[in-house]
Scaffold this active site. Structure first.
Site, PDB file in Angstrom:
ATOM      1  N   TYR A 271       0.869  -1.187   0.000  1.00 41.96           N
ATOM      2  CA  TYR A 271       0.000   0.000   0.000  1.00 41.96           C
ATOM      3  C   TYR A 271       0.896   1.224   0.000  1.00 41.96           C
ATOM      4  O   TYR A 271       2.103   1.116  -0.160  1.00 41.96           O
ATOM      5  CB  TYR A 271      -1.032  -0.035   1.138  1.00 41.96           C
ATOM      6  CG  TYR A 271      -0.540   0.338   2.524  1.00 41.96           C
ATOM      7  CD1 TYR A 271       0.721  -0.026   2.969  1.00 41.96           C
ATOM      8  CD2 TYR A 271      -1.360   1.049   3.398  1.00 41.96           C
ATOM      9  CE1 TYR A 271       1.149   0.313   4.244  1.00 41.96           C
ATOM     10  CE2 TYR A 271      -0.941   1.386   4.673  1.00 41.96           C
ATOM     11  CZ  TYR A 271       0.321   1.024   5.087  1.00 41.96           C
ATOM     12  OH  TYR A 271       0.745   1.355   6.337  1.00 41.96           O
TER      13      TYR A 271
ATOM     14  N   GLU B 208     -11.898  -4.555  49.332  1.00 41.03           N
ATOM     15  CA  GLU B 208     -12.524  -5.500  48.399  1.00 41.03           C
ATOM     16  C   GLU B 208     -13.362  -6.503  49.202  1.00 41.03           C
ATOM     17  O   GLU B 208     -12.894  -7.080  50.179  1.00 41.03           O
ATOM     18  CB  GLU B 208     -11.437  -6.215  47.575  1.00 41.03           C
ATOM     19  CG  GLU B 208     -11.885  -7.440  46.813  1.00 41.03           C
ATOM     20  CD  GLU B 208     -13.056  -7.218  45.849  1.00 41.03           C
ATOM     21  OE1 GLU B 208     -12.989  -6.280  45.044  1.00 41.03           O
ATOM     22  OE2 GLU B 208     -14.041  -7.992  45.938  1.00 41.03           O
TER      23      GLU B 208
HETATM   24  C1  LIG Z   1      -2.314   2.313  15.944  1.00 41.74           C
HETATM   25  C2  LIG Z   1      -1.293   1.829  14.974  1.00 41.74           C
HETATM   26  C3  LIG Z   1      -0.869   2.668  13.944  1.00 41.74           C
HETATM   27  C4  LIG Z   1       0.099   2.216  13.025  1.00 41.74           C
HETATM   28  N1  LIG Z   1       0.563   3.077  12.063  1.00 41.74           N
HETATM   29  C5  LIG Z   1       1.571   2.666  11.236  1.00 41.74           C
HETATM   30  C6  LIG Z   1       2.169   3.571  10.324  1.00 41.74           C
HETATM   31  O1  LIG Z   1       1.846   4.765  10.276  1.00 41.74           O
HETATM   32  N2  LIG Z   1       3.151   3.074   9.499  1.00 41.74           N
HETATM   33  C7  LIG Z   1       3.553   1.763   9.541  1.00 41.74           C
HETATM   34  O2  LIG Z   1       4.430   1.370   8.779  1.00 41.74           O
HETATM   35  N3  LIG Z   1       3.019   0.908  10.430  1.00 41.74           N
HETATM   36  C8  LIG Z   1       2.058   1.325  11.281  1.00 41.74           C
HETATM   37  N4  LIG Z   1       1.563   0.453  12.220  1.00 41.74           N
HETATM   38  C9  LIG Z   1       2.109  -0.930  12.273  1.00 41.74           C
HETATM   39  C10 LIG Z   1       3.218  -1.034  13.319  1.00 41.74           C
HETATM   40  O3  LIG Z   1       4.333  -0.256  13.012  1.00 41.74           O
HETATM   41  C11 LIG Z   1       3.661  -2.500  13.502  1.00 41.74           C
HETATM   42  O4  LIG Z   1       4.239  -2.939  12.312  1.00 41.74           O
HETATM   43  C12 LIG Z   1       2.499  -3.426  13.865  1.00 41.74           C
HETATM   44  O5  LIG Z   1       1.680  -2.836  14.847  1.00 41.74           O
HETATM   45  C13 LIG Z   1       3.005  -4.758  14.386  1.00 41.74           C
HETATM   46  O6  LIG Z   1       3.826  -4.583  15.503  1.00 41.74           O
HETATM   47  P1  LIG Z   1       3.328  -4.838  17.019  1.00 41.74           P
HETATM   48  O7  LIG Z   1       2.835  -6.253  17.096  1.00 41.74           O
HETATM   49  O8  LIG Z   1       4.578  -4.603  17.834  1.00 41.74           O
HETATM   50  O9  LIG Z   1       2.248  -3.868  17.311  1.00 41.74           O
HETATM   51  C14 LIG Z   1       0.615   0.892  13.140  1.00 41.74           C
HETATM   52  C15 LIG Z   1       0.179   0.079  14.179  1.00 41.74           C
HETATM   53  C16 LIG Z   1      -0.752   0.526  15.100  1.00 41.74           C
HETATM   54  C17 LIG Z   1      -1.164  -0.367  16.230  1.00 41.74           C
END
Ligand SMILES: Cc1cc2nc3c(=O)[nH]c(=O)nc-3n(C[C@H](O)[C@H](O)[C@H](O)COP(=O)(O)O)c2cc1C
Ligand code: SF4
Length: 671
Positions: A175, A415
């Site tokens: 994308y 609690e």
């Molecule tokens: C809220 C959110 C926003 C994200 N925005 C981006 C982004 O702008 N660009 C990108 O390459 N990945 C984006 N990601 C993907 C993360 O960089 C990462 O690859 C993905 O969450 C998997 O890693 P994790 O399991 O540590 O969360 C986003 C992830 C989350 C949760």
């Protein structure tokens, strides 16, 4: 702690950029920036908190290279020189904590939200429809590509002038613009930029790299995010990515961040649930690492530092990138470094962060109410400590106790049961991910100076004796069981009965109510027949259905509303829909429940037809309802009182933590 995490804690070089450790914050779009695409105070506080938490490198969220092609309604840009100055405070705030920082540069291409603002049509290598927004992109003419490559080069130059330590180029997940050019799924061109021939598929990315290196300097580090395997029929295979990677290194890539999969409307393969497994892209990262001589980061479900350490130790990657774990706990790297690994508040993969982007246009974390509200809900120590009495030891009560104690107040938690956890115990039993949060909160009750009194009725007299300055009531919801004819039959169970049966266990047995134990024990025995019908399909009912189906029962969910799990967002809902499907759970929504009989449940479908759904056991999930009588009593008795969590209406974990933080922050605002 170097002994336990020697690899994670050792420094590393990415081109000319030296990192103090190998923990990287993976980019996460926040939608916190100003409407004019500049960094806001809120955004700076958010990223500064992660830098303070000890991470080696922060890759900011997606930052566009073209101002007229935004990514979200609020996303940053480096598309013009006037933005350089506006980024400096952000860079400085991060640098003062010893972390390095780079923007994730991208032309949004087919994902551009420009039409939302009356802007130009999205563009791409070929005509495509963006999964999230549904707008068709137009195919770029060859003649337009050099100008876009220059936009990348100029944005990188501006990044360097703003003080950034490098840039990440976003080319993953089929994308945005570069990811689309690299994928045979989106790039259907037959010209010199075709994805179908080795010699042409990287041409555009190479031209972009040339512009970056010539305008920002050859020594300005460039990381490239790329999917190893696109995990989609017709998508790019790992073998192809391995062929691409050395070409990109020759063109100037100093490091790869390797993920996997392609993007869809719910970012299913980018932001994955726990079933995807720990370190889900580590093998992909290793495959790339074996064909290049630059460092490689792995990303995707590296949520446990022990897993992260092993990935580096095993030679699968040189660095690990974490996204959600640093939303849930910005202090994770410091905790790793200082032997406080067990105090990490671990992400529970609830997907609230993604869902909140879609529901509220705002990034929020269910576990960490301070995330995105770092200044507003700062846990700074108070100069006027007070005595806060908290009634109820469920998630909201424990979180309020934690927040109040962190701020330096004296805290007593009362609690009624002989155990802490409230509704989170059952929620953790049926959905194991939640147990990390339960364990975290219970451990915090011990670590912080909080007096916990179990088996105590929080009467007015009791609280008066404690001389409380404020009372926070977090006693949970009351579960109402609908009046269904036949509900008194012996094979019918209700949600409130199930809760009550745990609560009525003798004291000595209460301490064995541990979700992991209950999960194991229930595999051997459960007082349920072979075919179970559950009436209701809210989150608790759906998770219960999955739990029961995993234990060999045939399950049928009946719901009078039009959808399952109405209290969560689309991403979480779709994950449950997938699980129901995998577990062969039958589901009927929009049905009337006529009566329960000894052989099952009679339902009425929308056309008025009645049918019997057979069952050996029927469970009526019930409706959690606000129950504020106790809080009202304290208010009427003159106590400064706040009611929080489910006793004010169902809010799940996200509501519990948010209410808790807001209540503690507002209690003594004026004096
Ligand atoms: C809220 C959110 C926003 C994200 N925005 C981006 C982004 O702008 N660009 C990108 O390459 N990945 C984006 N990601 C993907 C993360 O960089 C990462 O690859 C993905 O969450 C998997 O890693 P994790 O399991 O540590 O969360 C986003 C992830 C989350 C949760
Ligand atoms: S909202 Fe849920 S999935 Fe997202 S970071 Fe927080 S705990 Fe993890």
């Amino acid at each position: 702690m170097k002994a336990q995490f020697p690899h994670l804690l050792s420094p590393i070089q990415i081109g000319t950029m030296r990192l103090k450790n190998r923990m990287v914050m993976s980019p996460m779009t926040t939608a916190y920036c100003n409407a004019d695409q500049t960094p806001s105070k809120r955004l700076i506080s958010h990223f500064e908190a992660r830098a303070r938490g000890g991470v080696g490198l922060i890759t900011l969220e997606l930052v566009t290279v073209a101002t007229d092609h935004p990514y979200m309604h609020r996303s940053m840009t480096l598309g013009e020189d006037r933005f350089i100055e506006t980024h400096r405070p952000l860079v400085e705030a991060i640098h003062q904590h010893g972390a390095k920082v780079q923007p994730q540069l991208s032309h949004t291409g087919p994902e551009s939200v420009a039409p939302m603002f009356g802007g130009p049509q999205p563009v791409g290598p070929s005509v495509a429809v963006a999964p999230v927004w549904g707008w068709p992109s137009r195919e770029l003419h060859e003649k337009e590509l050099p100008d876009i490559a220059i936009q990348y080069g100029e944005a990188a130059r501006r990044a360097r002038e703003a003080g950034y330590d490098g840039v990440e180029l976003h080319a993953a997940h089929c994308y945005n613009l570069l990811g689309s050019f690299l994928s045979p799924l989106r790039n259907k061109r037959t010209d010199d930029y075709s994805a179908f021939r080795l010699e042409t598929r990287t041409r555009f990315v190479v031209e972009v790299l040339e512009q970056i290196k010539s305008r920002a300097g050859r020594d300005f580090p460039v990381t490239l995010s790329i999917s190893g395997y696109e995990r989609a029929p017709g998508g790019r295979g790992l073998d192809d990515t391995q062929a691409i990677a050395p070409i990109l290194v020759d063109a100037g890539v100093d490091c790869f961040r390797v993920s996997g999969g392609i993007s869809d409307a719910l970012v299913t393969q980018m932001v994955s649930r726990s079933e995807a497994g720990d370190g889900m892209n580590a093998a992909n990262a290793e495959s790339i690492r074996n064909v290049v001589d630059v460092p490689v980061m792995a990303v995707g479900r590296i949520h446990d530092p022990v897993v992260a350490e092993a990935i580096i130790a095993n030679g699968q990657a040189d660095l690990v990138a974490m996204a959600r774990p640093l939303l849930a706990d910005p202090e994770l790297p410091n905790k790793v470094a200082s032997g406080r690994y067990r105090q990490i508040r671990r992400c529970i993969s609830c997907e609230s962060c993604i869902d909140s982007m879609q529901t509220y246009d705002d990034l929020r974390c269910a576990l960490n109410p301070q995330s995105g509200r770092e200044s507003e809900l700062s846990l700074e120590k108070t100069n006027t400590p007070r005595h806060v009495v908290i009634v109820g030891g469920g998630p909201a009560g424990m979180e309020a106790a934690r927040q109040a104690a962190e701020r330096g107040h004296k805290v007593t938690l009362l609690e009624k049961q002989q155990r802490l956890g409230g509704s989170l115990v059952l929620a953790s039993t049926v959905h194991g991910d939640n147990e990390h949060f339960l364990d975290f909160l219970k451990a915090e009750m011990k670590r912080l100076p909080i007096t916990v009194e179990l088996g105590v009725d929080a009467t007015l007299a009791r609280v008066r004796v404690l001389n409380a300055d404020a009372v926070i009531v977090a006693t949970g919801a009351r579960v109402l069981t609908p009046e269904i004819p036949g509900r008194e039959l012996p094979h019918v169970l209700t949600g409130s009965q199930m809760r009550a049966s745990l609560e009525s266990l003798p004291h000595w047995l209460q301490r064995f109510i541990i979700p992991s134990l209950l999960r194991t024990a229930s595999k051997a025995w459960m007082p349920l027949g072979k075919k179970v019908v559950i009436i209701g399909a809210d989150l608790a009912a759906v998770e219960l259905a999955e739990f029961i189906a995993h234990r060999g029962r045939r399950v049928h969910l009946l719901e009078s509303g039009n959808k399952i799990t109405p209290e969560v967002g689309k991403k979480r809902r779709s994950e449950h829909m997938d699980r129901l499907d995998k577990l062969q759970i039958t589901l009927n929504t929009r049905v009337g429940i006529v009566r329960i009989e000894s052989t099952g449940v009679v339902i009425r479908s929308s056309n008025g037809t009645e049918r019997l759904v057979t069952a050996n056991t029927v469970i009526i999930a019930g409706n959690p309802t606000a129950a504020t009588a106790l809080a009202n009593q304290f208010t009427e008795a003159g106590f400064r009182t706040k009611a929080i969590g489910d006793c004010t209406g169902l809010g799940l974990i996200a509501g519990a933590t948010r209410d808790a933080a807001e209540a503690v922050a507002s209690l003594f605002n004026n004096n």
